[in-house]
Design an enzyme around this catalytic site. Structure first.
Site, PDB file in Angstrom:
ATOM      1  N   SER A 141      -9.730  43.245  64.356  1.00 15.42           N
ATOM      2  CA  SER A 141     -10.799  43.051  63.363  1.00 15.42           C
ATOM      3  C   SER A 141     -12.119  43.113  64.121  1.00 15.42           C
ATOM      4  O   SER A 141     -12.141  42.992  65.346  1.00 15.42           O
ATOM      5  CB  SER A 141     -10.621  41.660  62.731  1.00 15.42           C
ATOM      6  OG  SER A 141     -11.795  41.246  62.073  1.00 15.42           O
ATOM      7  N   TYR A 154      -8.703  32.531  62.994  1.00 12.53           N
ATOM      8  CA  TYR A 154      -8.674  33.995  62.805  1.00 12.53           C
ATOM      9  C   TYR A 154      -9.390  34.683  63.968  1.00 12.53           C
ATOM     10  O   TYR A 154      -8.865  35.640  64.559  1.00 12.53           O
ATOM     11  CB  TYR A 154      -9.338  34.335  61.473  1.00 12.53           C
ATOM     12  CG  TYR A 154      -9.179  35.772  61.028  1.00 12.53           C
ATOM     13  CD1 TYR A 154      -8.024  36.202  60.376  1.00 12.53           C
ATOM     14  CD2 TYR A 154     -10.196  36.704  61.233  1.00 12.53           C
ATOM     15  CE1 TYR A 154      -7.885  37.519  59.946  1.00 12.53           C
ATOM     16  CE2 TYR A 154     -10.072  38.022  60.808  1.00 12.53           C
ATOM     17  CZ  TYR A 154      -8.917  38.425  60.164  1.00 12.53           C
ATOM     18  OH  TYR A 154      -8.781  39.729  59.736  1.00 12.53           O
TER      19      TYR A 154
HETATM   20  P1  NAD Z   1      -3.250  41.929  52.476  1.00 11.64           P
HETATM   21  O1  NAD Z   1      -3.237  40.494  52.077  1.00 11.64           O
HETATM   22  O2  NAD Z   1      -3.605  42.974  51.481  1.00 11.64           O
HETATM   23  O3  NAD Z   1      -1.828  42.318  53.101  1.00 11.64           O
HETATM   24  C1  NAD Z   1      -1.194  41.519  54.053  1.00 11.64           C
HETATM   25  C2  NAD Z   1       0.307  41.726  53.945  1.00 11.64           C
HETATM   26  O4  NAD Z   1       0.910  40.935  54.984  1.00 11.64           O
HETATM   27  C3  NAD Z   1       0.904  41.244  52.613  1.00 11.64           C
HETATM   28  O5  NAD Z   1       1.765  42.242  52.073  1.00 11.64           O
HETATM   29  C4  NAD Z   1       1.687  39.992  52.997  1.00 11.64           C
HETATM   30  O6  NAD Z   1       2.860  39.786  52.209  1.00 11.64           O
HETATM   31  C5  NAD Z   1       2.052  40.300  54.447  1.00 11.64           C
HETATM   32  N1  NAD Z   1       2.341  39.086  55.211  1.00 11.64           N
HETATM   33  C6  NAD Z   1       1.660  37.920  55.220  1.00 11.64           C
HETATM   34  N2  NAD Z   1       2.269  37.033  56.021  1.00 11.64           N
HETATM   35  C7  NAD Z   1       3.358  37.661  56.536  1.00 11.64           C
HETATM   36  C8  NAD Z   1       4.377  37.272  57.429  1.00 11.64           C
HETATM   37  N3  NAD Z   1       4.432  36.023  57.935  1.00 11.64           N
HETATM   38  N4  NAD Z   1       5.352  38.163  57.741  1.00 11.64           N
HETATM   39  C9  NAD Z   1       5.320  39.407  57.209  1.00 11.64           C
HETATM   40  N5  NAD Z   1       4.383  39.840  56.353  1.00 11.64           N
HETATM   41  C10 NAD Z   1       3.420  38.965  56.030  1.00 11.64           C
HETATM   42  O7  NAD Z   1      -4.216  41.972  53.751  1.00 11.64           O
HETATM   43  P2  NAD Z   1      -4.995  43.172  54.488  1.00 11.64           P
HETATM   44  O8  NAD Z   1      -6.436  42.966  54.217  1.00 11.64           O
HETATM   45  O9  NAD Z   1      -4.371  44.471  54.220  1.00 11.64           O
HETATM   46  O10 NAD Z   1      -4.769  42.738  56.005  1.00 11.64           O
HETATM   47  C11 NAD Z   1      -3.891  43.411  56.882  1.00 11.64           C
HETATM   48  C12 NAD Z   1      -4.350  43.149  58.316  1.00 11.64           C
HETATM   49  O11 NAD Z   1      -5.663  43.670  58.483  1.00 11.64           O
HETATM   50  C13 NAD Z   1      -4.420  41.675  58.713  1.00 11.64           C
HETATM   51  O12 NAD Z   1      -3.962  41.520  60.036  1.00 11.64           O
HETATM   52  C14 NAD Z   1      -5.894  41.376  58.617  1.00 11.64           C
HETATM   53  O13 NAD Z   1      -6.271  40.309  59.452  1.00 11.64           O
HETATM   54  C15 NAD Z   1      -6.462  42.690  59.095  1.00 11.64           C
HETATM   55  N6  NAD Z   1      -7.863  42.919  58.724  1.00 11.64           N
HETATM   56  C16 NAD Z   1      -8.238  42.912  57.409  1.00 11.64           C
HETATM   57  C17 NAD Z   1      -9.566  43.129  57.106  1.00 11.64           C
HETATM   58  C18 NAD Z   1     -10.050  43.124  55.701  1.00 11.64           C
HETATM   59  O14 NAD Z   1     -11.275  43.068  55.508  1.00 11.64           O
HETATM   60  N7  NAD Z   1      -9.196  43.179  54.693  1.00 11.64           N
HETATM   61  C19 NAD Z   1     -10.501  43.362  58.122  1.00 11.64           C
HETATM   62  C20 NAD Z   1     -10.065  43.385  59.444  1.00 11.64           C
HETATM   63  C21 NAD Z   1      -8.744  43.155  59.728  1.00 11.64           C
END
Ligand code: NAD
Length: 259
Positions: A141, A154
């Site tokens: 991130s 985080y």
């Molecule tokens: P999201 O909530 O849309 O998807 C996350 C997925 O992870 C979900 O399907 C959930 O069921 C699954 N999950 C959660 N806990 C779990 C576990 N213990 N075991 C297996 N699966 C699990 O989130 P997203 O925004 O797509 O985030 C995905 C990644 O991207 C994360 O690591 C997040 O930190 C990172 N990220 C997101 C953003 C953002 O702005 N959305 C920015 C930077 C980084």
């Protein structure tokens, strides 16, 4: 097709960024395992990618559970006969000031992000070392590089992934494995949508102000990063033609953070 017949596991791929990476990798010819806590949603995503079940499967897995990760990765190898790419992407967000942060929530967040990255990496490397090749991609991130208030675990976890990735790059090199981190800015996924009202409440501002003054203020153009942007970066790492590109992190954030 830049990933023809490569086998990829994407964790957290039933939603958001992980799901789009799975879609793009499948489009480029990869066989995909959608590994997610939510097995129903993982199976549904796999069906969207390939209704026959030949080239995409759902795998139920809590990435912070050692036995579930080991058996889930074994299932993928049994199904597809190889494992070429791991995208360690599953993650959650919990926001609160440090002074009020519940220890159990701190541990839960670190377990999903860091234990999850370690366990899926270890299980994948055991196969990749046998194959003498592999590619690991961690979902970092902008918070792998920079801090924000209310996000202590985080920011800690996302910084930590860069350290893990560099060790994997060094240890994996002799076995043909490379390792890199993608560092997205804010992307409108369920993970971010949930934070908007929570941050508004904690900071005493409106939801619109959270978007404009917290999430997008540091961008060069006031734009959210998209799941498509992040999936393109993942494809770049996954399809890079040599092992020269390893131990790196790439920020995709509309300039939210500049190296
Ligand atoms: P999201 O909530 O849309 O998807 C996350 C997925 O992870 C979900 O399907 C959930 O069921 C699954 N999950 C959660 N806990 C779990 C576990 N213990 N075991 C297996 N699966 C699990 O989130 P997203 O925004 O797509 O985030 C995905 C990644 O991207 C994360 O690591 C997040 O930190 C990172 N990220 C997101 C953003 C953002 O702005 N959305 C920015 C930077 C980084």
């Amino acid at each position: 097709m830049r990933l023809k017949d490569k086998v990829a596991v994407v964790t957290g791929a039933a939603s958001g960024i992980g799901k789009e990476i799975a879609i793009v990798f499948a489009r480029e010819g990869a066989k995909i395992a959608i590994a997610d806590l939510n097995l129903g949603a993982a199976d549904a995503t796999a069906k969207e990618l390939d209704p026959t079940g030949e080239r995409a499967i759902g795998v139920g897995m809590d990435v912070s559970n050692e036995a579930e990760v080991d058996s889930g990765i074994a299932k993928v190898i049994e199904k597809f006969g190889a494992l070429d790419i791991l995208v360690s992407n599953a993650g959650i967000q919990i926001v609160a000031p440090i002074v009020d942060f519940e220890f159990a929530k701190w541990k839960k967040l670190l377990a999903i992000h860091l234990d999850g990255a370690f366990l899926t990496t270890r299980a994948s490397l055991r196969q990749m070392y046998k194959q003498k090749s592999g590619c690991i991609i961690y979902m970092g991130s902008v918070h792998s590089k920079e801090a924000s208030v209310l996000k202590a675990p985080y920011v800690t976890a996302k910084h930590g992934l860069i350290g893990l990735s560099k060790v994997v790059a060094k240890e994996g090199a002799a076995h043909g494995v490379r390792s890199n981190v993608i560092c997205p800015g804010f992307v409108r996924t369920p993970l971010v949508d949930k934070q908007i009202p929570e941050q508004a409440k904690e900071l005493g501002i409106t939801e619109d102000q959270v978007i404009k003054n917290v999430m997008l203020k540091e961008t060069v153009d006031g734009q959210f990063t998209t799941v498509e942007d992040v999936a393109e970066a993942a494809l770049f790492f996954a399809s890079f033609p040599s092992n020269a590109l390893t131990g790196q992190s790439l920020v995709v954030s509309h300039g939210w953070f500049m190296e």
